[in-house]
Structure formats: C-alpha cells, structure tokens
Design an enzyme around this catalytic site. Structure first.
Site, short mmCIF file in Angstrom:
data_model
loop_
_atom_site.label_atom_id
_atom_site.label_comp_id
_atom_site.label_asym_id
_atom_site.label_seq_id
_atom_site.Cartn_x
_atom_site.Cartn_y
_atom_site.Cartn_z
CB ILE A 12 -0.92 0.02 1.23
CG1 ILE A 12 -1.84 -1.20 1.23
CG2 ILE A 12 -1.74 1.32 1.28
CD1 ILE A 12 -2.69 -1.33 2.48
CG ASP A 109 -3.26 -0.46 -10.50
OD1 ASP A 109 -4.24 -0.73 -11.23
OD2 ASP A 109 -2.36 -1.28 -10.27
CB THR A 132 2.07 -7.80 -7.65
OG1 THR A 132 2.19 -7.17 -6.36
CG2 THR A 132 1.73 -9.26 -7.46
#
Length: 261
Positions: A12, A109, A132
């Site tokens: 985060i 995002d 990721t």
C-alpha cells in the site's frame, strides 16, 4: 493537504500533497488480515513519524486492486480524518479517453497512472509499471488509453521459480556484472533483472511497430529503479506517477462537485 493511497496486491503506497509538493511518501505491506483499527494505527504512526498533522488533511482518494480490503482501508482513513475518501472507480470522472473493449474494466491503478502520464508527458506514450505484475499501458497520439499487456512481475516469477525448483535459491535483484552468469545466483539475477529489461525493450519496440510511431516510455512501480538502468531504451523513471494521477483525479472530481453547487 491531500492524502492519496494506492492499494496494491503487495504494498500500500501512501502520499501526502501539500499544494503541488509531495511531502510524504510511504509504503507498507498489504495485509488482508488487518482490521480497520490496525490500519488506522499504522497510518497514524506514519503521520507522526513524518510530523504530519492529521487535522491538516482536508481530502483523500484511494485506488485499490484488492477489493477485499478496500472498505477496511477507507474506513481507517475515515477514523483518522473524519471524512470518507473518494475511491477511483468507473463511476467517477477520470478525464481520460479509454479505448478498450470494456472501459469499466480498467484497473484503478492503471487509470491513475494513465491520467498522470497524459498530463505530464507527451503522447504517444507507454507506461510500464513494475510491481506484483509487470504491466504496459499504451496511450496513443490522441491521448487515449488504447490497451496494453500484463505479465507476472519479477518477484512473483522468482517466487514461482524457487518454489517449483528444489535446487534454486532465492536471490536479490542486484544487477549481475555479466548477462552470462558464472554461478546459479548470478544466472538467476541475469534472468530476472536483465531478462526483464530486455523484455521491456522488445515490448516497447513491438508497440511502436504496431502503432506506427515512436513512443515515449515512462516506468513506475517498486522494482522500476532496479530494472530501468539496464534497459537500452530511453526510459523516464517516475516512481510517484500513480500518486500524481490520484491527485489529478481528486482535483477533477472535487472541482466538478463545486461547479454543480
């Protein structure tokens, strides 16, 4: 002050803007098991460390690709700031043309990164995000997000490799001295770091060919600073691109609300 939060699968990312200046950047691990109060405590401690007066935070916005914790984190922000943050979704104004099969399916995002890319850099543009997943978002000369590609990120690929191969160890993402490794660790680093850099170069060339014009390239994400120096392509490194995009989206939507009053 404006609080911007990007919730990813691994981390985060938090940022606080004081006017145009990004005065705080922080990163914590994404934990699906944490409660609202636990996240509120973590955020509060971060603000305390960076000497941020929470009462000065007058607005906030969140992008999230982990739906299971979106409400938990947003409520934690509400507990601290006494206002519910805006959430990036298909139902808010992005100020971005989206030319894909299902525009509502664009990740929040990716949307924020594309918004910032259109505002800050020249189109046509490729935005490469190394987290990721490794993602490519393509913005054409009309400043429309027209598609991209997604592949496993470096950490995810390495984790799968070491998990499925008994004799291969975990390694750091340090750049090896040579593409031709002389030991197992350097061979794995070569494949992970230099292999990713080569893939980015080649993918950008193919995107240029398909669009029929040369694109500028911007890289962002937690692993970008390790990979970009090894690319042959001229790539702009902007690790706060998504945070900047969240700020732009927040300002666009709050301005629209004020204009309707």
């Amino acid at each position: 002050m404006l609080l911007v939060v990007d919730i990813g699968n691994t981390n985060i990312k938090l940022g606080i803007f004081n006017g145009e200046e990004l005065v705080l950047q922080s990163r914590i691990a994404t934990d699906r098991g944490k409660t609202t109060d636990e996240y509120a405590v973590i955020f509060s401690r971060i603000f305390e460390i960076y000497k941020i007066d929470v009462d000065m935070i007058k607005g906030s916005i969140v992008s999230c690709v982990v739906p299971s914790i979106s409400y938990t984190v947003r409520k934690a922000i509400y507990v601290l700031t006494k206002h519910l943050p805006l959430e990036v979704s298909p139902d808010i104004e992005l100020g971005l043309k989206v030319e894909i099969d299902d525009p509502r399916g664009l990740g929040s995002d990716l949307a924020a990164g594309c918004v910032a890319g259109c505002a800050l850099y020249s189109a046509p543009l490729i935005i490469v995000s190394l987290g990721t997943a490794t993602t490519f978002a393509v913005i054409n000369s009309s400043k429309a997000m027209c598609g991209g590609s997604i592949m496993p990120g470096m950490s995810l690929s390495l984790e799968a490799l070491t998990h499925r191969s008994s004799l291969l160890p975990s390694v750091s993402f340090d750049t090896p001295q040579s593409v031709i490794g002389k030991n197992t660790q350097d061979c794995m680093r070569s494949g992970s770091v230099l292999g990713t850099a080569a893939m980015i170069d080649a993918m950008c060339d193919r995107i240029d060919e398909e669009l029929g014009e040369k694109c500028a390239v911007v890289a962002t994400g937690g692993l970008s600073s390790m990979v970009v120096p090894n690319c042959k392509r001229d790539i702009i490194l902007d690790k706060t691109l998504i945070l900047k995009g969240l700020k732009i989206i927040y300002e666009l939507n709050t301005k629209n609300q004020e204009d309707k009053k």
